[in-house]
Write an enzyme that holds these catalytic residues in place. Structure first.
Site, PDB file in Angstrom:
ATOM      1  CD  GLN A  56      -3.353  -4.250   6.520  1.00 46.11           C
ATOM      2  OE1 GLN A  56      -3.464  -3.225   5.872  1.00 46.11           O
ATOM      3  NE2 GLN A  56      -3.744  -5.427   6.054  1.00 46.11           N
ATOM      4  CG  ASP A 111      -9.333   0.221   4.900  1.00 54.25           C
ATOM      5  OD1 ASP A 111      -9.048  -0.254   3.780  1.00 54.25           O
ATOM      6  OD2 ASP A 111      -8.660   0.017   5.923  1.00 54.25           O
ATOM      7  CE  LYS A 114      -3.758  -2.470   2.247  1.00 50.66           C
ATOM      8  NZ  LYS A 114      -4.574  -2.746   3.435  1.00 50.66           N
TER       9      LYS A 114
HETATM   10  N1  GUN Z   1      -6.591  -6.530   6.123  1.00 48.70           N
HETATM   11  C1  GUN Z   1      -6.864  -7.265   5.025  1.00 48.70           C
HETATM   12  N2  GUN Z   1      -7.428  -6.504   4.077  1.00 48.70           N
HETATM   13  C2  GUN Z   1      -7.509  -5.254   4.580  1.00 48.70           C
HETATM   14  C3  GUN Z   1      -7.987  -4.023   4.071  1.00 48.70           C
HETATM   15  O1  GUN Z   1      -8.479  -3.908   2.940  1.00 48.70           O
HETATM   16  N3  GUN Z   1      -7.888  -2.960   4.899  1.00 48.70           N
HETATM   17  C4  GUN Z   1      -7.370  -3.056   6.147  1.00 48.70           C
HETATM   18  N4  GUN Z   1      -7.328  -1.962   6.887  1.00 48.70           N
HETATM   19  N5  GUN Z   1      -6.917  -4.180   6.653  1.00 48.70           N
HETATM   20  C5  GUN Z   1      -6.985  -5.274   5.867  1.00 48.70           C
END
Ligand code: GUN
Length: 283
Positions: free
Chosen positions: A97, A120, A53
């Site tokens: 996350q 998100d 990311k």
């Molecule tokens: N853990 C797995 N996928 C995601 C996501 O799309 N966003 C976040 N914040 N955590 C994750």
């Protein structure tokens, strides 16, 4: 019939280029779009995801800061850090996350993020905005799936879509987005009785269960569009989705591969939400 492949990598590349253009335009106005990524603990998969990311952001011109905290950070400390990021006008998007360590309440943590920075799209305000058709942030995975349908020029009006999986971050928002396009939507789950009777009716199937072979060729109407959200490993350790790709591609009209389908689109849509957050803040 052999299905046409919807290439998530190619579409994600196009979307990243668009985001890069919007980022450059904002920077020309003196605003540096900035995503704060918060990782608590040392979950190996999460470490890989957050690095992706951050790299995606930087390659698109967005600033990304990755904050890492020890697994024994208290929930109060994390909430205080999120509030500080909420109050920092230089930060436009906040991503915590998941999963978080067990001693933290994930939903409470998510609800502490300002909805204006919830890139998100997991905040209850974001879910509500999607439900009632107000501006907000849509969760990245289902939004990426919708973009894939758009890229093949698929008109959802009056079509029947079946979503398999009812998670708050994929299945439920996906259903709302499809409804918003005037599709008729059925939400199933992996233990829905006679799942095949539902999927055989579907013009579009979105499989988001997290289990291999949830959707096999005998369950698909000829010509249907099949979107595979799954991320699993087969016996050989190779990445595979929820769909029996080899079988289903002989029946479907369109299909997304794994890897190279929904995954890169999810990553691209996070960049879209982040630039959108920065543009809204700069208005
Ligand atoms: N853990 C797995 N996928 C995601 C996501 O799309 N966003 C976040 N914040 N955590 C994750």
């Amino acid at each position: 019939m052999t299905a046409q492949i919807i290439d998530g990598n190619a579409l994600a590349r196009r979307i990243r280029a668009e985001v890069a253009g919007r980022t450059a335009a904002l920077k020309a106005r003196g605003v540096e779009p900035h995503l704060a990524i918060v990782l608590v603990g040392v979950d190996p998969a999460s470490q890989v995801y957050v690095k992706h990311k951050a790299n995606d952001s930087e390659q698109t011109g967005l600033k990304a800061t990755l904050e890492r905290y020890p697994a024994d950070m208290t929930e109060a400390e994390l909430l205080a850090r999120i509030r500080a990021l909420n109050d920092d006008p230089r930060v436009h998007g906040i991503l915590v996350q998941l999963p978080l360590p067990k001693h933290m309440g994930s939903q409470k943590v998510i609800e502490t993020i300002s909805p204006a920075k919830d890139v998100d799209g997991f905040h209850v305000a974001s879910a509500g905005a999607l439900m009632v058709g107000q501006p907000g942030f849509w969760p990245c995975t289902p939004h990426g799936c919708l973009k894939m349908l758009d890229t093949i020029g698929y008109d959802l009006k009056g079509k029947h879509a079946v979503v398999i999986g009812r998670s708050n971050i994929v299945g439920k928002p996906m259903a709302m987005m499809l409804l918003g396009r005037d599709a008729t939507v059925t939400i199933c789950h992996s233990r829905t009785a006679n799942l095949k009777a539902h999927t055989l009716q579907a013009d579009v199937v979105v499989a988001a269960v997290g289990k291999r072979n949830v959707l096999t060729a005998d369950m698909v109407k000829p010509g249907a569009v099949v979107i595979d959200v799954g991320m699993n490993r087969n016996e050989e350790g190779k990445l595979c989705g929820d769909v029996d790709f080899a079988g289903v591609k002989e029946v479907a009209g369109w299909i997304t591969p794994v890897p190279g389908g929904v995954g890169p689109m999810t990553r691209a849509m996070l960049l879209v939400n982040t630039i959108e957050a920065a543009e809204r803040a700069a208005r």
